[in-house]
Design an enzyme around this catalytic site. Sequence first.
Site, PDB file in Angstrom:
ATOM      1  N   CYS A  40       0.858  -1.177   0.000  1.00 24.26           N
ATOM      2  CA  CYS A  40       0.000   0.000   0.000  1.00 24.26           C
ATOM      3  C   CYS A  40       0.903   1.238   0.000  1.00 24.26           C
ATOM      4  O   CYS A  40       1.908   1.280   0.700  1.00 24.26           O
ATOM      5  CB  CYS A  40      -0.941   0.105   1.194  1.00 24.26           C
ATOM      6  SG  CYS A  40      -2.197  -1.182   1.204  1.00 24.26           S
ATOM      7  N   ARG A  42       3.890  -0.664  -4.769  1.00 25.35           N
ATOM      8  CA  ARG A  42       3.495  -1.090  -3.422  1.00 25.35           C
ATOM      9  C   ARG A  42       2.120  -1.751  -3.399  1.00 25.35           C
ATOM     10  O   ARG A  42       1.640  -2.147  -2.334  1.00 25.35           O
ATOM     11  CB  ARG A  42       3.475   0.117  -2.480  1.00 25.35           C
ATOM     12  CG  ARG A  42       4.802   0.823  -2.382  1.00 25.35           C
ATOM     13  CD  ARG A  42       4.694   2.047  -1.522  1.00 25.35           C
ATOM     14  NE  ARG A  42       4.673   1.704  -0.118  1.00 25.35           N
ATOM     15  CZ  ARG A  42       5.740   1.592   0.654  1.00 25.35           C
ATOM     16  NH1 ARG A  42       6.925   1.808   0.133  1.00 25.35           N
ATOM     17  NH2 ARG A  42       5.638   1.285   1.916  1.00 25.35           N
ATOM     18  N   TRP A  67      -2.672  -2.707  -1.693  1.00 29.32           N
ATOM     19  CA  TRP A  67      -2.428  -4.146  -1.783  1.00 29.32           C
ATOM     20  C   TRP A  67      -3.318  -4.754  -0.717  1.00 29.32           C
ATOM     21  O   TRP A  67      -3.122  -4.527   0.479  1.00 29.32           O
ATOM     22  CB  TRP A  67      -0.956  -4.460  -1.519  1.00 29.32           C
ATOM     23  CG  TRP A  67      -0.631  -5.902  -1.774  1.00 29.32           C
ATOM     24  CD1 TRP A  67      -0.324  -6.465  -2.974  1.00 29.32           C
ATOM     25  CD2 TRP A  67      -0.591  -6.963  -0.811  1.00 29.32           C
ATOM     26  NE1 TRP A  67      -0.108  -7.817  -2.817  1.00 29.32           N
ATOM     27  CE2 TRP A  67      -0.264  -8.154  -1.503  1.00 29.32           C
ATOM     28  CE3 TRP A  67      -0.804  -7.042   0.561  1.00 29.32           C
ATOM     29  CZ2 TRP A  67      -0.136  -9.388  -0.874  1.00 29.32           C
ATOM     30  CZ3 TRP A  67      -0.685  -8.285   1.199  1.00 29.32           C
ATOM     31  CH2 TRP A  67      -0.348  -9.430   0.473  1.00 29.32           C
ATOM     32  N   ASN A 122      -1.589   2.636   5.321  1.00 28.12           N
ATOM     33  CA  ASN A 122      -0.694   1.541   4.963  1.00 28.12           C
ATOM     34  C   ASN A 122      -0.345   0.817   6.254  1.00 28.12           C
ATOM     35  O   ASN A 122       0.166   1.437   7.183  1.00 28.12           O
ATOM     36  CB  ASN A 122       0.576   2.111   4.297  1.00 28.12           C
ATOM     37  CG  ASN A 122       1.715   1.102   4.216  1.00 28.12           C
ATOM     38  OD1 ASN A 122       2.874   1.469   4.294  1.00 28.12           O
ATOM     39  ND2 ASN A 122       1.406  -0.164   4.073  1.00 28.12           N
ATOM     40  N   GLY A 123      -0.650  -0.481   6.297  1.00 32.33           N
ATOM     41  CA  GLY A 123      -0.345  -1.250   7.504  1.00 32.33           C
ATOM     42  C   GLY A 123      -1.482  -2.196   7.813  1.00 32.33           C
ATOM     43  O   GLY A 123      -2.343  -2.454   6.964  1.00 32.33           O
ATOM     44  N   GLU A 145      17.123 -18.090  -6.893  1.00 28.43           N
ATOM     45  CA  GLU A 145      16.725 -16.765  -7.339  1.00 28.43           C
ATOM     46  C   GLU A 145      16.158 -16.828  -8.767  1.00 28.43           C
ATOM     47  O   GLU A 145      15.161 -16.168  -9.075  1.00 28.43           O
ATOM     48  CB  GLU A 145      17.927 -15.801  -7.246  1.00 28.43           C
ATOM     49  CG  GLU A 145      17.699 -14.394  -7.757  1.00 28.43           C
ATOM     50  CD  GLU A 145      16.512 -13.663  -7.106  1.00 28.43           C
ATOM     51  OE1 GLU A 145      15.961 -14.135  -6.112  1.00 28.43           O
ATOM     52  OE2 GLU A 145      16.131 -12.607  -7.652  1.00 28.43           O
ATOM     53  N   LYS A 189      12.396 -15.609  -9.685  1.00 28.19           N
ATOM     54  CA  LYS A 189      12.155 -14.573 -10.690  1.00 28.19           C
ATOM     55  C   LYS A 189      11.159 -15.058 -11.730  1.00 28.19           C
ATOM     56  O   LYS A 189      10.240 -14.354 -12.118  1.00 28.19           O
ATOM     57  CB  LYS A 189      13.496 -14.230 -11.340  1.00 28.19           C
ATOM     58  CG  LYS A 189      13.798 -12.840 -11.697  1.00 28.19           C
ATOM     59  CD  LYS A 189      14.072 -11.851 -10.597  1.00 28.19           C
ATOM     60  CE  LYS A 189      13.270 -11.943  -9.345  1.00 28.19           C
ATOM     61  NZ  LYS A 189      13.802 -11.243  -8.212  1.00 28.19           N
ATOM     62  N   GLU A 225       7.497 -15.448 -10.268  1.00 25.04           N
ATOM     63  CA  GLU A 225       6.757 -14.252  -9.872  1.00 25.04           C
ATOM     64  C   GLU A 225       6.269 -13.425 -11.052  1.00 25.04           C
ATOM     65  O   GLU A 225       5.258 -12.741 -10.939  1.00 25.04           O
ATOM     66  CB  GLU A 225       7.519 -13.396  -8.855  1.00 25.04           C
ATOM     67  CG  GLU A 225       8.766 -12.731  -9.350  1.00 25.04           C
ATOM     68  CD  GLU A 225       9.507 -11.980  -8.247  1.00 25.04           C
ATOM     69  OE1 GLU A 225       8.870 -11.392  -7.373  1.00 25.04           O
ATOM     70  OE2 GLU A 225      10.742 -11.991  -8.273  1.00 25.04           O
ATOM     71  N   HIS A 269      16.496 -37.885  -4.955  1.00 25.04           N
ATOM     72  CA  HIS A 269      15.849 -38.161  -3.673  1.00 25.04           C
ATOM     73  C   HIS A 269      14.371 -37.777  -3.690  1.00 25.04           C
ATOM     74  O   HIS A 269      13.771 -37.594  -2.639  1.00 25.04           O
ATOM     75  CB  HIS A 269      16.605 -37.454  -2.548  1.00 25.04           C
ATOM     76  CG  HIS A 269      18.033 -37.893  -2.480  1.00 25.04           C
ATOM     77  ND1 HIS A 269      18.403 -39.112  -1.953  1.00 25.04           N
ATOM     78  CD2 HIS A 269      19.162 -37.307  -2.943  1.00 25.04           C
ATOM     79  CE1 HIS A 269      19.724 -39.241  -2.075  1.00 25.04           C
ATOM     80  NE2 HIS A 269      20.199 -38.157  -2.676  1.00 25.04           N
ATOM     81  N   LYS A 273       5.672  -4.631  -3.708  1.00 28.97           N
ATOM     82  CA  LYS A 273       7.030  -4.455  -3.202  1.00 28.97           C
ATOM     83  C   LYS A 273       6.970  -3.789  -1.829  1.00 28.97           C
ATOM     84  O   LYS A 273       5.995  -3.116  -1.528  1.00 28.97           O
ATOM     85  CB  LYS A 273       7.746  -3.532  -4.179  1.00 28.97           C
ATOM     86  CG  LYS A 273       9.200  -3.819  -4.358  1.00 28.97           C
ATOM     87  CD  LYS A 273       9.724  -2.960  -5.469  1.00 28.97           C
ATOM     88  CE  LYS A 273      11.202  -3.072  -5.570  1.00 28.97           C
ATOM     89  NZ  LYS A 273      11.632  -4.406  -5.963  1.00 28.97           N
TER      90      LYS A 273
HETATM   91  C1  F6R Z   1      11.312 -10.663  -5.441  1.00 25.12           C
HETATM   92  C2  F6R Z   1      11.301  -9.608  -4.447  1.00 25.12           C
HETATM   93  C3  F6R Z   1      11.020  -9.969  -3.037  1.00 25.12           C
HETATM   94  C4  F6R Z   1      11.878  -9.122  -2.085  1.00 25.12           C
HETATM   95  C5  F6R Z   1      11.468  -9.388  -0.631  1.00 25.12           C
HETATM   96  C6  F6R Z   1      12.327  -8.625   0.338  1.00 25.12           C
HETATM   97  O1  F6R Z   1      11.630 -10.177  -6.694  1.00 25.12           O
HETATM   98  O2  F6R Z   1      11.480  -8.459  -4.746  1.00 25.12           O
HETATM   99  O3  F6R Z   1      11.214 -11.330  -2.801  1.00 25.12           O
HETATM  100  O4  F6R Z   1      13.215  -9.426  -2.284  1.00 25.12           O
HETATM  101  O5  F6R Z   1      10.127  -9.022  -0.451  1.00 25.12           O
HETATM  102  O6  F6R Z   1      12.226  -7.257   0.138  1.00 25.12           O
HETATM  103  P1  F6R Z   1      13.284  -6.256   0.735  1.00 25.12           P
HETATM  104  O7  F6R Z   1      14.572  -6.524   0.065  1.00 25.12           O
HETATM  105  O8  F6R Z   1      12.748  -4.900   0.417  1.00 25.12           O
HETATM  106  O9  F6R Z   1      13.362  -6.532   2.199  1.00 25.12           O
END
Ligand code: F6R
Length: 606
Positions: free
Chosen positions: A2, A27, A75, A99-100, A479, A483, A486, A502, A601
């Site tokens: 948010c 966000r 969000w 936000n929260g 990773e 990627k 997502e 296994h 994010k």
């Molecule tokens: C994936 C991604 C998330 C962040 C995670 C941590 O592409 O961006 O997995 O890495 O939410 O976020 P930060 O680094 O802001 O603590």
Amino acid sequence: MCGIVGYVGKRNCADVLVGSLRKLEYRGYDSAGIAVFENNKIKVEKCQGKLDNLVAKMERDGKPSGVCGIGHTRWATHGEPSDINSHPHGNKRLSIVHNGIIENYAKLKIFLEEQGYSFVSQTDTETVSKLLDYYYDGAPVDTIIRAISEVEGSYALGIIFRDFPDRIFAVRKDSPLIIGVGEGENFIASDVPAILNYTKNYYLLEQDEIAVISRDEVIIYDIHKEIVHKELQTADWDADAAEKGGYEHFMLKEIHEQPTAIKTTITPRINEGMPDFSECGLTDEILASYRNIYIVACGTAMHAGMVGKYVIEKLARTPVTVDMASEFRYRDPIVGEGDLVILISQSGETADTKEALNISKRKGAKTLALVNVKGSSIAREADMVMYTHAGPEISVASTKAFTVQISMMYMLAFKLAYAKGVITEEKCREYVSELLEVPALIEKYLSDKNEAQYAASRIMNAESLLYIGRGLDYALSMEGSLKLKEISYIHSEAYAAGELKHGPIALISDQTPVIAIATQSDVLEKTVSNIEEVKSRGAKVVLMCGENAQIGEGVADYVIRIPECDKLLMPIVAAVPLQLIAYYTAILRGNDVDQPRNLAKSVTVE
Ligand code: F6R
């Protein structure tokens, strides 16, 4: 998660709010809304979906014309994405954006219903708007103080009261909020990019501080209504840094920014060829004195920690435990005095990582934050902080933050190995100079993205796939897999190549492509054997390896060659084709790369 914004000044407030919200859409994009004073009345426009829906709605209905108001991009946590659950919430007297998470919202709701209030949304936020209304007696700051004293949870709130049409009010606890300071205009925002088009100056609002903001003045109170004087901060980032700069997507732009981001992050920390962390007081003696190292983070940042673990253990022979912050915080971890806990976070606001930091501090460990956003909560609360200098990362899928984080992991490993006497000064310098070569190798790889595009075309129709690797390649495959899932929405898992037999090999068929990462020459042959095993069960294999790796004819269906450097550093380069494969796969599947479904994010809620 948010984003909230607010504006008071002389410009068209709706335009400013929409422009600022656009910078915060990373966000959350389940709904958007604004509340603006028009003829001294609060006019609310809000609707489900991305900000563009709100813009279209306002084009149809007419946008509010005032100069003071608040805005929100959501969000969803409590209540599905819908018009009714969109923020702002309120009534004719007041309007709020939040936000929260209000943890005691159910209890508050019962209390408010007993007082005669009825609720229209399923949100936790509506309880706060009604609580504010309940306590409102014409004195906004007192009202806010009374209301927040009853609220449990996290909040950054932007509030307007009809009786004060030239002011916005703000308060925060455990969710970020800044107050942008302009010339004859002021702002509130969840993050710096939202204000950069207007000002680079801002105040950081601390826990439970209340701000009263008019066009010419910002007054900040603490919870006891004492005035607080604050130092004005200046953003390092330019407005351009938060624009796409000619790229189709932020993600692609950010992938291309990696060589510069890595250079800008590591160069200031090199002194006469050696890593130098004196900026945060991390001397060789202190570094060498830690008993154990813990790295705690979430998602991509946690994967950076996995790379860190392999490199630090290999070079410095110090045990490293990597934890997901969400697990660490509830498992009573065995950390304490003499340990170092490294918290990695792009945003510096991730709720679980922040709590892991608090726990580590309480248990007596030293904490070091590796954070991208200046002045963020984790950066401020850790004992030591080192900033990564990636610039604003807007794409929800993290790319450049990851490669700068792992670059710093290498720097720490080199320095620790030297400080502990495991490698010589000469070797340490050698590693540092190898690391300095990496940005050029990434640039070289980025000059021709055909391989990644082709690999994407081979996997785009898969329903599920596996990433495999050994050692550092395994850390990286996690990773790569994250990627891909997502942004392409293809199910994928990362497995240590040696683990396949296994269990997971049961998943393999001619419908399950495998992306094998084999940049580590010491285990190359082992990984090749695992590739043979999946190929003989029908899997199509994309192999990623160094450009000089000796690979037999037909081992893989498609081979991506990566520019070579010291094998220890190969993950930094290899991260780039993995990011590109995910990017192009998402494009081929017609997905919204920068705003993938269900994600946001800066995860400020648990
Ligand atoms: C994936 C991604 C998330 C962040 C995670 C941590 O592409 O961006 O997995 O890495 O939410 O976020 P930060 O680094 O802001 O603590």
